[in-house]
Each structure stands twice: as C-alpha cells, then as structure tokens.
Write a protein that holds these residues in place. Structure first.
Motif, PDB file in Angstrom:
ATOM      1  N   MET A  25     -25.463 -17.506  20.817  1.00 26.47           N
ATOM      2  CA  MET A  25     -26.711 -17.807  21.003  1.00 26.47           C
ATOM      3  C   MET A  25     -26.800 -18.215  22.609  1.00 26.47           C
ATOM      4  O   MET A  25     -28.161 -18.979  22.904  1.00 26.47           O
ATOM      5  N   SER A  26     -27.223 -16.278  23.141  1.00 28.22           N
ATOM      6  CA  SER A  26     -28.124 -16.713  24.490  1.00 28.22           C
ATOM      7  C   SER A  26     -28.845 -15.215  24.186  1.00 28.22           C
ATOM      8  O   SER A  26     -29.429 -15.108  25.619  1.00 28.22           O
ATOM      9  N   ASP A  27     -29.808 -14.759  23.473  1.00 27.47           N
ATOM     10  CA  ASP A  27     -31.033 -14.080  23.138  1.00 27.47           C
ATOM     11  C   ASP A  27     -32.174 -15.040  23.939  1.00 27.47           C
ATOM     12  O   ASP A  27     -32.576 -15.215  22.396  1.00 27.47           O
ATOM     13  N   SER A  28     -32.341 -14.523  25.284  1.00 26.95           N
ATOM     14  CA  SER A  28     -33.946 -15.203  24.664  1.00 26.95           C
ATOM     15  C   SER A  28     -34.801 -14.740  24.278  1.00 26.95           C
ATOM     16  O   SER A  28     -35.790 -15.614  24.426  1.00 26.95           O
ATOM     17  N   ASN A  29     -34.154 -13.701  23.978  1.00 27.39           N
ATOM     18  CA  ASN A  29     -36.145 -12.834  23.254  1.00 27.39           C
ATOM     19  C   ASN A  29     -36.483 -13.976  21.776  1.00 27.39           C
ATOM     20  O   ASN A  29     -37.905 -13.647  21.218  1.00 27.39           O
ATOM     21  N   ILE A  30     -35.333 -14.286  21.235  1.00 30.67           N
ATOM     22  CA  ILE A  30     -35.230 -15.055  20.290  1.00 30.67           C
ATOM     23  C   ILE A  30     -35.375 -16.784  20.607  1.00 30.67           C
ATOM     24  O   ILE A  30     -33.418 -17.530  21.029  1.00 30.67           O
ATOM     25  N   PRO A  31     -36.352 -17.263  19.230  1.00 28.50           N
ATOM     26  CA  PRO A  31     -36.241 -18.690  19.873  1.00 28.50           C
ATOM     27  C   PRO A  31     -35.006 -18.896  19.129  1.00 28.50           C
ATOM     28  O   PRO A  31     -34.444 -18.937  18.474  1.00 28.50           O
ATOM     29  N   LYS A  32     -34.388 -20.481  19.707  1.00 28.78           N
ATOM     30  CA  LYS A  32     -33.809 -20.976  19.858  1.00 28.78           C
ATOM     31  C   LYS A  32     -33.282 -20.912  18.236  1.00 28.78           C
ATOM     32  O   LYS A  32     -31.912 -20.915  17.924  1.00 28.78           O
ATOM     33  N   TRP A  33     -34.167 -21.313  17.761  1.00 33.13           N
ATOM     34  CA  TRP A  33     -34.167 -21.923  15.827  1.00 33.13           C
ATOM     35  C   TRP A  33     -33.878 -21.239  15.353  1.00 33.13           C
ATOM     36  O   TRP A  33     -33.024 -20.448  14.346  1.00 33.13           O
ATOM     37  N   GLN A  34     -33.700 -20.110  15.391  1.00 35.79           N
ATOM     38  CA  GLN A  34     -34.005 -18.810  14.722  1.00 35.79           C
ATOM     39  C   GLN A  34     -32.307 -17.665  15.055  1.00 35.79           C
ATOM     40  O   GLN A  34     -31.406 -17.760  14.177  1.00 35.79           O
ATOM     41  N   LYS A  44     -26.676 -17.885  12.938  1.00 31.50           N
ATOM     42  CA  LYS A  44     -25.928 -18.232  12.823  1.00 31.50           C
ATOM     43  C   LYS A  44     -25.110 -18.671  12.095  1.00 31.50           C
ATOM     44  O   LYS A  44     -23.886 -18.487  11.772  1.00 31.50           O
ATOM     45  N   LEU A  45     -25.914 -19.664  11.305  1.00 31.09           N
ATOM     46  CA  LEU A  45     -25.699 -20.544  10.352  1.00 31.09           C
ATOM     47  C   LEU A  45     -25.218 -19.246   8.881  1.00 31.09           C
ATOM     48  O   LEU A  45     -24.669 -19.848   8.167  1.00 31.09           O
ATOM     49  N   VAL A  62     -17.775   2.264  -6.106  1.00 29.94           N
ATOM     50  CA  VAL A  62     -18.991   2.299  -7.121  1.00 29.94           C
ATOM     51  C   VAL A  62     -19.087   0.986  -8.142  1.00 29.94           C
ATOM     52  O   VAL A  62     -18.750   0.801  -8.729  1.00 29.94           O
ATOM     53  N   SER A  63     -20.358   0.213  -7.781  1.00 30.24           N
ATOM     54  CA  SER A  63     -20.211  -0.953  -8.475  1.00 30.24           C
ATOM     55  C   SER A  63     -21.764  -0.909  -9.626  1.00 30.24           C
ATOM     56  O   SER A  63     -23.307  -0.284  -8.863  1.00 30.24           O
ATOM     57  N   VAL A  64     -21.717  -1.653 -10.724  1.00 29.22           N
ATOM     58  CA  VAL A  64     -22.678  -1.104 -11.789  1.00 29.22           C
ATOM     59  C   VAL A  64     -22.726  -2.401 -12.533  1.00 29.22           C
ATOM     60  O   VAL A  64     -22.310  -3.560 -12.154  1.00 29.22           O
ATOM     61  N   ALA A  65     -23.942  -2.962 -12.368  1.00 32.88           N
ATOM     62  CA  ALA A  65     -24.682  -4.390 -12.592  1.00 32.88           C
ATOM     63  C   ALA A  65     -25.348  -4.594 -12.932  1.00 32.88           C
ATOM     64  O   ALA A  65     -26.549  -3.806 -12.635  1.00 32.88           O
ATOM     65  N   GLY A  66     -25.701  -5.666 -13.837  1.00 34.02           N
ATOM     66  CA  GLY A  66     -26.740  -6.162 -15.231  1.00 34.02           C
ATOM     67  C   GLY A  66     -27.155  -6.841 -14.666  1.00 34.02           C
ATOM     68  O   GLY A  66     -27.455  -7.117 -13.642  1.00 34.02           O
ATOM     69  N   GLU A  67     -27.929  -7.494 -15.400  1.00 37.15           N
ATOM     70  CA  GLU A  67     -29.217  -8.657 -15.063  1.00 37.15           C
ATOM     71  C   GLU A  67     -27.251 -10.034 -14.610  1.00 37.15           C
ATOM     72  O   GLU A  67     -26.638 -10.305 -14.733  1.00 37.15           O
ATOM     73  N   GLY A  68     -28.707 -10.688 -13.838  1.00 38.85           N
ATOM     74  CA  GLY A  68     -27.552 -11.916 -13.657  1.00 38.85           C
ATOM     75  C   GLY A  68     -26.707 -11.779 -11.743  1.00 38.85           C
ATOM     76  O   GLY A  68     -26.358 -12.939 -11.689  1.00 38.85           O
ATOM     77  N   ARG A  69     -26.878 -11.169 -11.518  1.00 39.12           N
ATOM     78  CA  ARG A  69     -26.478 -10.302 -10.376  1.00 39.12           C
ATOM     79  C   ARG A  69     -26.822 -10.901  -8.862  1.00 39.12           C
ATOM     80  O   ARG A  69     -27.544  -9.309  -9.252  1.00 39.12           O
ATOM     81  N   THR A  70     -28.238 -11.117  -8.392  1.00 36.38           N
ATOM     82  CA  THR A  70     -28.764 -10.418  -7.593  1.00 36.38           C
ATOM     83  C   THR A  70     -28.227 -10.212  -6.509  1.00 36.38           C
ATOM     84  O   THR A  70     -27.144 -11.356  -5.782  1.00 36.38           O
ATOM     85  N   SER A  71     -28.650  -9.353  -5.455  1.00 31.63           N
ATOM     86  CA  SER A  71     -28.666  -9.974  -3.600  1.00 31.63           C
ATOM     87  C   SER A  71     -29.201  -9.796  -3.224  1.00 31.63           C
ATOM     88  O   SER A  71     -30.521  -9.961  -3.173  1.00 31.63           O
ATOM     89  N   VAL A  72     -28.587 -10.471  -2.412  1.00 30.01           N
ATOM     90  CA  VAL A  72     -29.029 -11.197  -1.106  1.00 30.01           C
ATOM     91  C   VAL A  72     -28.761 -10.328   0.060  1.00 30.01           C
ATOM     92  O   VAL A  72     -27.483 -10.168   0.589  1.00 30.01           O
ATOM     93  N   TYR A  73     -29.829 -10.226   1.050  1.00 33.34           N
ATOM     94  CA  TYR A  73     -30.044  -9.042   2.380  1.00 33.34           C
ATOM     95  C   TYR A  73     -30.248 -10.043   3.577  1.00 33.34           C
ATOM     96  O   TYR A  73     -31.686 -10.067   3.631  1.00 33.34           O
ATOM     97  N   ASP A  74     -29.752 -10.645   4.484  1.00 36.56           N
ATOM     98  CA  ASP A  74     -30.783 -11.530   5.626  1.00 36.56           C
ATOM     99  C   ASP A  74     -30.942 -10.774   6.330  1.00 36.56           C
ATOM    100  O   ASP A  74     -29.478  -9.781   7.087  1.00 36.56           O
ATOM    101  N   TYR A  75     -31.713 -10.880   7.306  1.00 40.17           N
ATOM    102  CA  TYR A  75     -32.010  -9.739   8.253  1.00 40.17           C
ATOM    103  C   TYR A  75     -33.368 -10.743   9.001  1.00 40.17           C
ATOM    104  O   TYR A  75     -33.726 -11.469   8.688  1.00 40.17           O
ATOM    105  N   ASP A  76     -32.813 -10.752  11.067  1.00 35.26           N
ATOM    106  CA  ASP A  76     -33.918 -11.261  12.002  1.00 35.26           C
ATOM    107  C   ASP A  76     -34.692  -9.652  12.023  1.00 35.26           C
ATOM    108  O   ASP A  76     -34.221  -8.662  12.007  1.00 35.26           O
ATOM    109  N   LEU A  77     -35.866 -10.214  12.605  1.00 42.32           N
ATOM    110  CA  LEU A  77     -36.517  -8.857  12.998  1.00 42.32           C
ATOM    111  C   LEU A  77     -37.607  -9.966  14.313  1.00 42.32           C
ATOM    112  O   LEU A  77     -36.911 -10.567  14.911  1.00 42.32           O
TER     113      LEU A  77
END
Length: 245
Positions: free
Chosen positions: A1-10, A15-16, A227-242
C-alpha cells in the motif's frame, strides 16, 4: 500500500477486498479492529473507517455493535478472484455452495476445444463435468473443464468422477509441473438449451449466462479450459480500482 497517487483509504480497501477474496478473511470472520489497524499502519482512525465503510457499502462486510466488522457471505467471484482463491486456499466455492462431479472421462476433443487446448481435433481430451448447487440445494451452474488428454496417465484423478479438494487445475499443476500464470474470461448471455434446462432445472424459454475461462502458463500452454452455464441466483461481482481524474 505505497502508491502515493491512490488515497490511503482506497489502498486499504483494495487490500482487504483481495484478502476477503483469497480466504484470508473467510465469511463469518472479523476484520481487525479499526483502531488497532490504524495504529499498526500509523494512519488516522478516519482513514481506516472510510475504507471499512467502502467495504460495507459494497456488501462485503457488516459492522456490528458487539462483534466488530464481520465478513459477509460472498457473491460469486470473478474468474481472477476464483483463481486466486484456489491458488491460496484450495477453495473455489462460496459459503453454502457445493459441487458434484457428474462425469470425468477421456473423449475425442471437439474442434473448438482442440483449438483452445492447442491439440489436433479428434485427439483425446479429458472432460470433467460438474453441477454446482446453492445452499438451498438447487443447481446454480453446470460447468465443463477440459484438459489435454496427454495428461491422463500423469494426472489420473482427473478421470475419476469425484471432487479434487485442492482444485482440478491445481492438482494438474502439481502432477505435471506446469504453473498457470495468465487467465482470460469471456462472458455472454444466450437462451438455454434443453441440456442446460435439464442440468439447472430451468423452464424453457430461459436465459443463461455462459462464462468461458482459459488458464495458461507464461509461454502460452493451456492448463485448463472451462465453460460454465449459470441460471438465476448466481450473481458475479467484479471489483476494480479507477485512477484519479
């Protein structure tokens, strides 16, 4: 966690997030007390509080009065997070999910699979088929993993219709001496086929999400094609930083 261009809380939130994804903090566990973490990092309480607030807003954790900050049951993760989880913990499924291997066999590789695996069409490929169920016992996805048939003797467990606790591709890595370093996921939506409906208990017509995943070594050798086929009830989540504007 040493990138000075990114706020510490981000930086801390990122990391968490990664530690929750890789199982360092599994569902039901507690994050460090905010005041303790602030003291450890030498940051202000407000900085850590904002990072925790970000995770709570995303639904990853819940702040309680007496139990501290508790990690929630996670939604289905991205391919990258799943791969990290397998690498670090040997686990791929979220709390309450479980899988059954319905078949594991050596078959003639279809042309599209052979192209991805880098083998000749019609030669042998290992095919493992599994159905993943949710906590309610209902099927959530049906997936097929493919491997080069040349590994049949070296990695015989791939041909047994039972779960491999450490994960199929991790097992193959250890047996063959290859290491997956790169991955690519592709996702599309389409109408379910009759086979999809039978595996997932769907009523046609129905829409499904189809995810393909390829894991490769640094020199491009395919370790696993899935190859995976999913129906209802399986939400995918993608986290990323801007980046900052």
């Amino acid at each position: 966690m040493s990138d000075s261009n990114i706020p510490k809380w981000q930086q801390l939130a990122s990391k968490l997030r990664a530690q929750i994804a890789d199982g360092t903090y599994p569902p039901g566990s507690k994050l460090p007390r905010q005041v303790d973490l602030a003291a450890e990092l030498g940051w202000s309480d407000a900085t850590v509080r904002r990072a925790y607030g970000d995770l709570a807003a995303e639904g990853l954790v819940t702040a309680t009065r007496n139990a501290g900050t508790v990690v929630n049951r996670l939604p289905h993760l991205s391919g990258a997070d799943r791969a990290r989880s397998v690498r670090n913990t040997g686990k791929i499924y979220i709390e309450g999910e479980y899988a059954r291997i319905t078949s594991a066999e050596l078959v003639e590789a279809p042309a599209d699979v052979a192209e991805v695996l880098g083998i000749k069409a019609g030669t042998s490929a290992i095919r493992r088929v599994r159905v993943t169920y949710g906590p309610d016992g209902k099927p959530r996805s049906a997936s097929t993993s493919w491997y080069d048939g040349a590994h049949a003797e070296t990695a015989p467990l791939l041909l047994i219709a039972e779960r491999i606790e450490r994960g199929s591709w991790r097992y193959l890595e250890q047996q063959v001496g290859v290491t997956a370093r790169k991955g690519r996921d592709s996702i599309e939506a389409r109408l379910a086929t009759e086979a999809d409906a039978e595996a997932l208990g769907l009523e046609l017509p129905a829409a499904v999400k189809v995810s393909t995943s390829v894991l490769r070594t640094l020199d491009g050798v395919v370790v696993e094609y899935g190859v995976s086929v999913a129906g209802e009830g399986r939400t995918s989540v993608y986290d990323y930083d801007l980046p900052d504007a």
